[in-house]
Motif scaffolding. Structure first.
Motif, PDB file in Angstrom:
ATOM      1  N   ASP A  35       0.941  -1.302   0.158  1.00 44.65           N
ATOM      2  CA  ASP A  35      -0.216  -0.153  -0.132  1.00 44.65           C
ATOM      3  C   ASP A  35       0.958   1.351  -0.078  1.00 44.65           C
ATOM      4  OD1 ASP A  35      -2.288  -1.326   0.164  1.00 44.65           O
ATOM      5  OD2 ASP A  35      -2.401  -1.430   2.104  1.00 44.65           O
ATOM      6  N   GLY A  36       2.049   1.124   0.273  1.00 43.94           N
ATOM      7  CA  GLY A  36       3.007   2.049   0.262  1.00 43.94           C
ATOM      8  C   GLY A  36       3.722   2.313   1.458  1.00 43.94           C
ATOM      9  N   TYR A  37       4.800   3.016   1.549  1.00 44.97           N
ATOM     10  CA  TYR A  37       5.561   3.124   2.844  1.00 44.97           C
ATOM     11  C   TYR A  37       4.769   3.859   4.064  1.00 44.97           C
ATOM     12  CZ  TYR A  37       7.293   7.906   1.822  1.00 44.97           C
ATOM     13  OH  TYR A  37       7.302   9.086   1.603  1.00 44.97           O
ATOM     14  N   ASP A  38       4.040   4.814   3.433  1.00 47.82           N
ATOM     15  CA  ASP A  38       3.352   5.967   4.492  1.00 47.82           C
ATOM     16  C   ASP A  38       2.075   5.567   4.558  1.00 47.82           C
ATOM     17  OD1 ASP A  38       2.796   6.710   1.950  1.00 47.82           O
ATOM     18  OD2 ASP A  38       3.271   8.827   2.205  1.00 47.82           O
ATOM     19  N   SER A  39       1.478   4.196   4.357  1.00 50.88           N
ATOM     20  CA  SER A  39      -0.029   4.103   4.559  1.00 50.88           C
ATOM     21  C   SER A  39      -0.317   3.754   5.951  1.00 50.88           C
ATOM     22  CB  SER A  39      -0.281   2.952   3.588  1.00 50.88           C
ATOM     23  OG  SER A  39       0.575   1.894   4.009  1.00 50.88           O
ATOM     24  N   PRO A  40      -1.430   3.933   6.512  1.00 50.48           N
ATOM     25  CA  PRO A  40      -2.008   3.900   7.592  1.00 50.48           C
ATOM     26  C   PRO A  40      -1.699   2.461   8.280  1.00 50.48           C
ATOM     27  CG  PRO A  40      -3.841   4.112   6.449  1.00 50.48           C
ATOM     28  CD  PRO A  40      -2.418   4.314   5.321  1.00 50.48           C
ATOM     29  N   GLY A  41      -1.997   1.383   7.478  1.00 50.65           N
ATOM     30  CA  GLY A  41      -1.493  -0.021   7.917  1.00 50.65           C
ATOM     31  C   GLY A  41      -0.047  -0.080   8.384  1.00 50.65           C
ATOM     32  N   ILE A  42       0.709  -0.012   7.704  1.00 45.38           N
ATOM     33  CA  ILE A  42       2.311  -0.108   7.698  1.00 45.38           C
ATOM     34  C   ILE A  42       2.825   0.663   9.063  1.00 45.38           C
ATOM     35  CG2 ILE A  42       3.377   1.399   6.150  1.00 45.38           C
ATOM     36  CD1 ILE A  42       5.362  -0.904   5.405  1.00 45.38           C
ATOM     37  N   THR A  43       2.060   2.021   9.077  1.00 44.95           N
ATOM     38  CA  THR A  43       2.590   2.993  10.049  1.00 44.95           C
ATOM     39  C   THR A  43       1.983   2.525  11.458  1.00 44.95           C
ATOM     40  OG1 THR A  43       2.288   4.755   8.519  1.00 44.95           O
ATOM     41  CG2 THR A  43       2.213   5.514  10.942  1.00 44.95           C
ATOM     42  N   ALA A  44       0.936   1.774  11.557  1.00 48.04           N
ATOM     43  CA  ALA A  44       0.518   1.337  12.961  1.00 48.04           C
ATOM     44  C   ALA A  44       1.416   0.083  13.107  1.00 48.04           C
ATOM     45  CB  ALA A  44      -0.919   0.643  12.714  1.00 48.04           C
ATOM     46  N   LEU A  45       1.621  -0.693  12.353  1.00 40.93           N
ATOM     47  CA  LEU A  45       2.461  -1.919  12.484  1.00 40.93           C
ATOM     48  C   LEU A  45       3.873  -1.639  12.942  1.00 40.93           C
ATOM     49  CD1 LEU A  45       2.324  -4.872  12.898  1.00 40.93           C
ATOM     50  CD2 LEU A  45       2.560  -5.236  10.561  1.00 40.93           C
ATOM     51  N   HIS A  46       4.490  -0.512  12.168  1.00 41.03           N
ATOM     52  CA  HIS A  46       5.800  -0.148  12.373  1.00 41.03           C
ATOM     53  C   HIS A  46       5.896   0.760  13.854  1.00 41.03           C
ATOM     54  CE1 HIS A  46       9.351   3.121  11.161  1.00 41.03           C
ATOM     55  NE2 HIS A  46       9.768   1.966  11.740  1.00 41.03           N
ATOM     56  N   ARG A  47       5.061   1.231  14.179  1.00 42.78           N
ATOM     57  CA  ARG A  47       4.737   1.711  15.762  1.00 42.78           C
ATOM     58  C   ARG A  47       4.839   0.661  16.722  1.00 42.78           C
ATOM     59  NH1 ARG A  47       0.444   4.172  15.493  1.00 42.78           N
ATOM     60  NH2 ARG A  47       1.339   6.032  14.227  1.00 42.78           N
ATOM     61  N   ALA A  48       3.829  -0.076  16.436  1.00 39.18           N
ATOM     62  CA  ALA A  48       3.809  -1.304  17.528  1.00 39.18           C
ATOM     63  C   ALA A  48       4.885  -2.180  17.715  1.00 39.18           C
ATOM     64  CB  ALA A  48       2.556  -2.234  17.090  1.00 39.18           C
ATOM     65  N   LEU A  58      11.762  -0.366   7.947  1.00 37.18           N
ATOM     66  CA  LEU A  58      10.727  -0.129   6.916  1.00 37.18           C
ATOM     67  C   LEU A  58      11.229   0.074   5.361  1.00 37.18           C
ATOM     68  CD1 LEU A  58       7.852   1.863   7.620  1.00 37.18           C
ATOM     69  CD2 LEU A  58       8.393   1.478   5.389  1.00 37.18           C
ATOM     70  N   ILE A  59      11.101  -0.862   4.532  1.00 38.07           N
ATOM     71  CA  ILE A  59      11.573  -1.029   3.270  1.00 38.07           C
ATOM     72  C   ILE A  59      10.592  -1.166   2.425  1.00 38.07           C
ATOM     73  CG2 ILE A  59      13.201  -1.772   1.684  1.00 38.07           C
ATOM     74  CD1 ILE A  59      14.938  -2.637   3.963  1.00 38.07           C
ATOM     75  N   ALA A  60       9.514  -0.297   1.783  1.00 40.24           N
ATOM     76  CA  ALA A  60       8.323  -0.628   1.275  1.00 40.24           C
ATOM     77  C   ALA A  60       8.208   0.190  -0.069  1.00 40.24           C
ATOM     78  CB  ALA A  60       7.106  -0.390   2.192  1.00 40.24           C
ATOM     79  N   PRO A  61       7.207   0.100  -0.956  1.00 37.39           N
ATOM     80  CA  PRO A  61       7.131   0.799  -2.176  1.00 37.39           C
ATOM     81  C   PRO A  61       6.712   2.373  -1.944  1.00 37.39           C
ATOM     82  CG  PRO A  61       5.754  -1.344  -2.310  1.00 37.39           C
ATOM     83  CD  PRO A  61       6.306  -1.207  -0.733  1.00 37.39           C
ATOM     84  N   ALA A  62       7.257   3.066  -2.882  1.00 35.92           N
ATOM     85  CA  ALA A  62       7.023   4.457  -2.727  1.00 35.92           C
ATOM     86  C   ALA A  62       5.400   4.888  -2.880  1.00 35.92           C
ATOM     87  CB  ALA A  62       7.945   5.331  -3.796  1.00 35.92           C
ATOM     88  N   THR A  63       4.898   4.108  -3.641  1.00 36.17           N
ATOM     89  CA  THR A  63       3.387   4.173  -3.879  1.00 36.17           C
ATOM     90  C   THR A  63       2.485   3.093  -3.725  1.00 36.17           C
ATOM     91  OG1 THR A  63       3.920   3.819  -6.289  1.00 36.17           O
ATOM     92  CG2 THR A  63       4.191   6.272  -5.724  1.00 36.17           C
ATOM     93  N   GLN A  64       1.308   3.283  -4.045  1.00 38.46           N
ATOM     94  CA  GLN A  64       0.339   2.003  -4.050  1.00 38.46           C
ATOM     95  C   GLN A  64       0.541   1.004  -4.946  1.00 38.46           C
ATOM     96  OE1 GLN A  64      -1.905  -0.340  -3.199  1.00 38.46           O
ATOM     97  NE2 GLN A  64      -2.892   1.444  -1.987  1.00 38.46           N
ATOM     98  N   VAL A 114       8.172  -9.131   7.577  1.00 38.02           N
ATOM     99  CA  VAL A 114       6.697  -8.749   7.780  1.00 38.02           C
ATOM    100  C   VAL A 114       6.216  -7.933   6.588  1.00 38.02           C
ATOM    101  CG1 VAL A 114       4.834  -8.009   9.393  1.00 38.02           C
ATOM    102  CG2 VAL A 114       7.003  -9.295  10.387  1.00 38.02           C
ATOM    103  N   SER A 115       5.132  -8.167   6.064  1.00 33.19           N
ATOM    104  CA  SER A 115       4.462  -7.824   4.970  1.00 33.19           C
ATOM    105  C   SER A 115       3.107  -7.354   5.380  1.00 33.19           C
ATOM    106  CB  SER A 115       4.378  -8.502   3.843  1.00 33.19           C
ATOM    107  OG  SER A 115       3.683  -7.665   2.732  1.00 33.19           O
ATOM    108  N   GLY A 116       2.966  -6.047   5.470  1.00 35.90           N
ATOM    109  CA  GLY A 116       1.347  -5.446   5.919  1.00 35.90           C
ATOM    110  C   GLY A 116       1.742  -4.194   6.949  1.00 35.90           C
ATOM    111  N   ALA A 117       0.454  -3.895   7.539  1.00 35.15           N
ATOM    112  CA  ALA A 117      -0.780  -4.314   7.404  1.00 35.15           C
ATOM    113  C   ALA A 117      -1.652  -3.967   6.294  1.00 35.15           C
ATOM    114  CB  ALA A 117      -1.649  -4.164   8.743  1.00 35.15           C
TER     115      ALA A 117
END
Length: 213
Positions: A35-48, A58-64, A114-117
């Protein structure tokens, strides 16, 4: 079916059942998504995961990149570095995993990927096109324990931006961190695909193993 042999399913269906007393300890985790590196799902998981004491990259796509499955970009991809050990990969989820494992973390590999959320469940035939699952399978094929995490959507909320899913991300993230803290990585002989419902944490009563349908 080859895909079924690669995936293990854990559905959160209705407070969490007790986990075993042993733990994996504090881990080095490569966190990605589609969903992108700054999407709400990965942000919540990153924090937790960070709050649980894990070291997270956190190494994720720049866009959706939903629907990218495990596809890769034929040419090289650009990587943008952000603060707090975050990298945005201008490519697909599998590109992010391959770049993370083969370049960014090559000399200091992670214990777990881990891939998500993900925004929306990944069940049944959807796993064939899921970038979330595709990223986890890519890591697994490269020899790393991996899990995919998704939070369901209620299609009746389409016009309102799926508020139940947004509200469930934090609960899903806490559940995943508890799962990670009590799992044996040596026992991960397949990708673990976790699907969490679009409900508040108190409405989740337990977990159930399921086969790919």
């Amino acid at each position: 079916h080859p895909m079924e042999a690669t995936l293990r399913y854990l559905f959160c269906i209705i407070l969490l059942l007790p986990f075993s007393s042993y733990g994996a300890g504090k881990l080095r985790i490569l966190l990605t998504n589609d969903d992108g590196y700054d999407s709400p799902g990965i942000t919540a998981l990153h924090r937790a995961l960070k709050n649980a004491g894990h070291t997270v990259y956190l190494i994720a796509p720049a866009t959706q990149q939903s629907g990218a499955s495990a596809s890769i970009t034929a040419r090289g991809v650009k990587v943008t570095t952000h603060p707090d050990q975050v990298w945005a990969v201008h490519g697909r989820p599998a590109d992010a995993v391959r770049g993370g494992l083969g370049y960014i973390l090559y000399n200091n590999p992670p214990d777990l990927v881990v891939s998500g959320a993900n925004f929306g469940q990944n069940t049944g035939q959807d796993v064939n096109i899921s970038g979330t699952v595709g990223a986890a399978i890519t890591a697994f094929r490269l020899g790393f324990p991996a899990m995919a995490v998704s939070v369901g959507i209620n299609f009746e909320e389409r016009d309102r931006g799926f508020p139940s899913t947004i509200g469930a991300f934090s609960g899903a993230a806490r559940m995943v961190t508890r799962l990670i803290d009590n799992m044996d990585l040596d026992d991960m002989t397949a990708v673990l695909n976790v699907n969490y419902p679009a409900v508040l944490p108190l409405d989740v009563r337990g977990v159930r193993w399921s086969k790919l349908s």
